[in-house]
Design an enzyme around this catalytic site. Structure first.
Site, PDB file in Angstrom:
ATOM      1  N   GLY A   1      -0.422   8.582  -1.319  1.00 50.05           N
ATOM      2  CA  GLY A   1       0.533   7.923  -0.421  1.00 50.05           C
ATOM      3  C   GLY A   1      -0.074   6.675   0.202  1.00 50.05           C
ATOM      4  O   GLY A   1      -0.469   6.690   1.365  1.00 50.05           O
TER       5      GLY A   1
ATOM      6  N   GLU B   1     -10.197   4.726  -8.314  1.00 54.29           N
ATOM      7  CA  GLU B   1      -8.916   4.658  -9.037  1.00 54.29           C
ATOM      8  C   GLU B   1      -8.974   3.603 -10.140  1.00 54.29           C
ATOM      9  O   GLU B   1      -8.589   3.852 -11.285  1.00 54.29           O
ATOM     10  CB  GLU B   1      -7.771   4.333  -8.070  1.00 54.29           C
TER      11      GLU B   1
HETATM   12  C1  FAD Z   1       2.688   2.647 -12.679  1.00 53.13           C
HETATM   13  C2  FAD Z   1       2.477   2.520 -11.195  1.00 53.13           C
HETATM   14  C3  FAD Z   1       2.019   3.624 -10.476  1.00 53.13           C
HETATM   15  C4  FAD Z   1       1.859   3.527  -9.077  1.00 53.13           C
HETATM   16  N1  FAD Z   1       1.465   4.641  -8.377  1.00 53.13           N
HETATM   17  C5  FAD Z   1       1.302   4.564  -7.044  1.00 53.13           C
HETATM   18  C6  FAD Z   1       0.939   5.735  -6.301  1.00 53.13           C
HETATM   19  O1  FAD Z   1       0.790   6.837  -6.843  1.00 53.13           O
HETATM   20  N2  FAD Z   1       0.779   5.617  -4.956  1.00 53.13           N
HETATM   21  C7  FAD Z   1       0.932   4.433  -4.305  1.00 53.13           C
HETATM   22  O2  FAD Z   1       0.718   4.390  -3.093  1.00 53.13           O
HETATM   23  N3  FAD Z   1       1.315   3.304  -4.981  1.00 53.13           N
HETATM   24  C8  FAD Z   1       1.505   3.352  -6.328  1.00 53.13           C
HETATM   25  N4  FAD Z   1       1.913   2.216  -7.033  1.00 53.13           N
HETATM   26  C9  FAD Z   1       2.213   0.996  -6.279  1.00 53.13           C
HETATM   27  C10 FAD Z   1       1.214  -0.136  -6.501  1.00 53.13           C
HETATM   28  O3  FAD Z   1      -0.016   0.165  -5.858  1.00 53.13           O
HETATM   29  C11 FAD Z   1       1.851  -1.430  -5.924  1.00 53.13           C
HETATM   30  O4  FAD Z   1       3.012  -1.695  -6.698  1.00 53.13           O
HETATM   31  C12 FAD Z   1       0.893  -2.589  -6.019  1.00 53.13           C
HETATM   32  O5  FAD Z   1      -0.135  -2.445  -5.090  1.00 53.13           O
HETATM   33  C13 FAD Z   1       1.620  -3.946  -5.749  1.00 53.13           C
HETATM   34  O6  FAD Z   1       2.373  -3.902  -4.571  1.00 53.13           O
HETATM   35  P1  FAD Z   1       3.901  -4.370  -4.541  1.00 53.13           P
HETATM   36  O7  FAD Z   1       4.617  -3.624  -5.614  1.00 53.13           O
HETATM   37  O8  FAD Z   1       4.382  -4.216  -3.158  1.00 53.13           O
HETATM   38  O9  FAD Z   1       3.878  -5.901  -4.978  1.00 53.13           O
HETATM   39  P2  FAD Z   1       3.596  -7.129  -4.021  1.00 53.13           P
HETATM   40  O10 FAD Z   1       2.392  -6.870  -3.217  1.00 53.13           O
HETATM   41  O11 FAD Z   1       4.848  -7.492  -3.301  1.00 53.13           O
HETATM   42  O12 FAD Z   1       3.249  -8.259  -5.072  1.00 53.13           O
HETATM   43  C14 FAD Z   1       4.253  -9.029  -5.760  1.00 53.13           C
HETATM   44  C15 FAD Z   1       3.547 -10.089  -6.602  1.00 53.13           C
HETATM   45  O13 FAD Z   1       2.839 -11.007  -5.752  1.00 53.13           O
HETATM   46  C16 FAD Z   1       1.474 -11.085  -6.138  1.00 53.13           C
HETATM   47  N5  FAD Z   1       0.627 -11.232  -4.954  1.00 53.13           N
HETATM   48  C17 FAD Z   1       0.764 -10.567  -3.780  1.00 53.13           C
HETATM   49  N6  FAD Z   1      -0.177 -10.976  -2.907  1.00 53.13           N
HETATM   50  C18 FAD Z   1      -0.934 -11.912  -3.553  1.00 53.13           C
HETATM   51  C19 FAD Z   1      -2.062 -12.704  -3.183  1.00 53.13           C
HETATM   52  N7  FAD Z   1      -2.592 -12.637  -1.975  1.00 53.13           N
HETATM   53  N8  FAD Z   1      -2.587 -13.551  -4.101  1.00 53.13           N
HETATM   54  C20 FAD Z   1      -2.035 -13.656  -5.357  1.00 53.13           C
HETATM   55  N9  FAD Z   1      -0.945 -12.938  -5.753  1.00 53.13           N
HETATM   56  C21 FAD Z   1      -0.412 -12.080  -4.869  1.00 53.13           C
HETATM   57  C22 FAD Z   1       1.185  -9.762  -6.822  1.00 53.13           C
HETATM   58  O14 FAD Z   1       0.070  -9.868  -7.698  1.00 53.13           O
HETATM   59  C23 FAD Z   1       2.488  -9.515  -7.559  1.00 53.13           C
HETATM   60  O15 FAD Z   1       2.509 -10.200  -8.766  1.00 53.13           O
HETATM   61  C24 FAD Z   1       2.111   2.300  -8.401  1.00 53.13           C
HETATM   62  C25 FAD Z   1       2.573   1.182  -9.141  1.00 53.13           C
HETATM   63  C26 FAD Z   1       2.766   1.288 -10.520  1.00 53.13           C
HETATM   64  C27 FAD Z   1       3.267   0.091 -11.272  1.00 53.13           C
END
Ligand code: FAD
Length: 409
Positions: free
Chosen positions: A138, A254
């Site tokens: 989480g 991880e």
């Molecule tokens: C298959 C899968 C399994 C997952 N499992 C889990 C889980 O079990 N538990 C959990 O907690 N989460 C999980 N996640 C979530 C995952 O950790 C997040 O999706 C990830 O950290 C990105 O966050 P976001 O989706 O909010 O994208 P955002 O943070 O909104 O990013 C959107 C885009 O902006 C870019 N970006 C953002 N900030 C910057 C920066 N400072 N510099 C350059 N580029 C930037 C990102 O690279 C991305 O391309 C999972 C995701 C996937 C795809």
């Protein structure tokens, strides 16, 4: 553990080989045997189950071989890293099933060994090693992904318990997990220094999960809601407001683990070794028996060579991490490389299959033709899960190359 010489290791390998051969359930050798695909994750759902995979998992756990390097008192095998590698090697060589896949083994266990108190280690580690409890992660929230430290799930000190309210998202398999390791906000006046790391039993009243359906048709993730969830005080790991350090450490484990999964061949896009064979079948061969499309042949060969180089780098990084105090920021390099290569392989797989790769369901398509496009869609997540590629490149810039702070966690 004593230092082992070559002949000791050879003896150990022979013992492992003999033990595996004697203890692998006969039914699992039968390719027609139907095994519940969820069994590999263990958990409460399989308590008391006689499923042959669960029998295998329990035998391996009783040997301490699901967590070979953990101390014996916590359900591990008390073995060296070299001995653990031998067990892995013998499992692969014998074609045996991996006994246990587990977020507990890959992520929570290592940080509990480092940051947990004795009671927490005794309570949770043996159940992780035994496959008795299935864990989920989480971390992410609707407003906190890459900028994870913006998380808002509130955790209040109610003297005799913690009270948790908030929402997580993208929680993989939350609807199937028994417990969740979770980041919560314990001080709203600070950002990184206001985060704590807690353990939540998913059966606690007020925990609700809602699966999210993906473009690939699967629903591996959930939204997870916590409404007035009470958890015991001793479910806090480490210090109050000290969770960020643990959170980052867990991410290193991880990233290291995910990278092995992408590279290991079972992930998106199918096994690396299959690609050339599949392409020859669908595209055809020239008079020398080589893939008829020279350009595709070059790109497949390059991907396979890059994967070979990646495996060697992965083995080196893993050996370095075992020899030192655990994984480092360099795991971001391998996570980035693994995601890029796995996505490239998925693209090549779909391209090699041509129009047959568009199979989705129904009659007229072979099983591999129905999974190629799904695998390609799933591979889009490779560069997002466990920290996006952009975020990992930033970590490499900051923590490996020592470049100026790009203001990322
Ligand atoms: C298959 C899968 C399994 C997952 N499992 C889990 C889980 O079990 N538990 C959990 O907690 N989460 C999980 N996640 C979530 C995952 O950790 C997040 O999706 C990830 O950290 C990105 O966050 P976001 O989706 O909010 O994208 P955002 O943070 O909104 O990013 C959107 C885009 O902006 C870019 N970006 C953002 N900030 C910057 C920066 N400072 N510099 C350059 N580029 C930037 C990102 O690279 C991305 O391309 C999972 C995701 C996937 C795809």
């Amino acid at each position: 553990m004593a230092d082992f010489g070559r002949s000791d290791l050879d003896t150990f390998a022979a013992e492992v080989r003999a033990w595996l051969a004697a203890n692998y359930p006969r039914e699992l050798r039968d390719p027609k045997q139907v095994v519940d695909p969820e069994a590999i994750w263990g958990g409460r759902a399989f308590a008391g189950s006689g499923d042959s995979h669960i029998v295998w998992m329990r035998r391996m756990a009783a040997q301490g071989w699901t967590a070979p390097t953990w101390p014996r008192e916590f359900g591990g095998g008390g073995l060296t890293a070299e001995q653990a590698r031998i067990i892995d090697r013998e499992i692969a060589a014998g074609g045996y099933r991996t006994p246990l896949a587990s977020f507990g083994l890959w992520m929570l266990g290592p940080v509990l060994l480092e940051y947990g108190d004795d009671a927490q280690k005794r309570e949770h580690l043996p159940k992780i090693a035994g496959g008795d409890i299935r864990w989920c992660q989480g971390y992410s929230e609707p407003g906190a992904g890459s900028d994870l430290a913006s998380l808002q799930t509130r955790c209040e000190d109610k003297t005799d318990h913690w009270l948790i309210n908030g929402q997580k998202i993208w929680t993989s398999y939350a609807n199937k997990a028994d417990w969740c390791f979770c980041l919560v906000r314990t001080d709203a006046t600070k950002k990184h220094e206001g985060i704590s790391f807690v353990l939540i039993d998913m059966a606690t009243p007020g925990v609700e999960t809602r699966p999210i359906k993906l473009i690939s048709g699967d629903s591996p993730f959930c939204e997870t809601f916590f409404t007035d969830v009470k958890i015991p005080k001793h479910n806090l790991v480490g210090k109050i407001n000290g969770g960020w350090e643990i959170a980052k450490r867990l991410l290193q484990y991880e990233r290291q683990n995910i990278s092995g999964g992408f590279g290991g061949g079972g992930g998106a896009g199918g096994a690396a070794g299959d690609l050339g064979r599949i392409a020859r079948r669908y595209v055809g061969v020239d008079e020398t028996g080589a893939l008829a499309d020279g350009d595709l042949r070059t790109r497949i060969t390059r991907n396979k060579m890059d994967f070979q180089a990646f495996y060697l780098t992965l083995a080196r990084v893993a050996a370095e991490s075992r020899a030192s105090a655990g994984p480092s920021a360099a795991t971001s390099i391998i996570k980035y490389a693994a995601a890029t290569l796995a996505q490239e392989r998925s693209e090549l797989m779909v391209e090699a299959l041509g129009s047959r790769g568009l199979g989705w369901e129904g009659e007229g398509f072979e099983p591999g033709e129905k999974t190629a496009t799904r695998g390609w869609l799933r591979s889009k997540g490779n560069s997002i899960e466990g920290g996006t590629s952009e975020v990992n490149v930033n970590v490499v810039a900051k923590r490996v190359l020592g470049l100026p702070d790009p203001k990322l966690g």
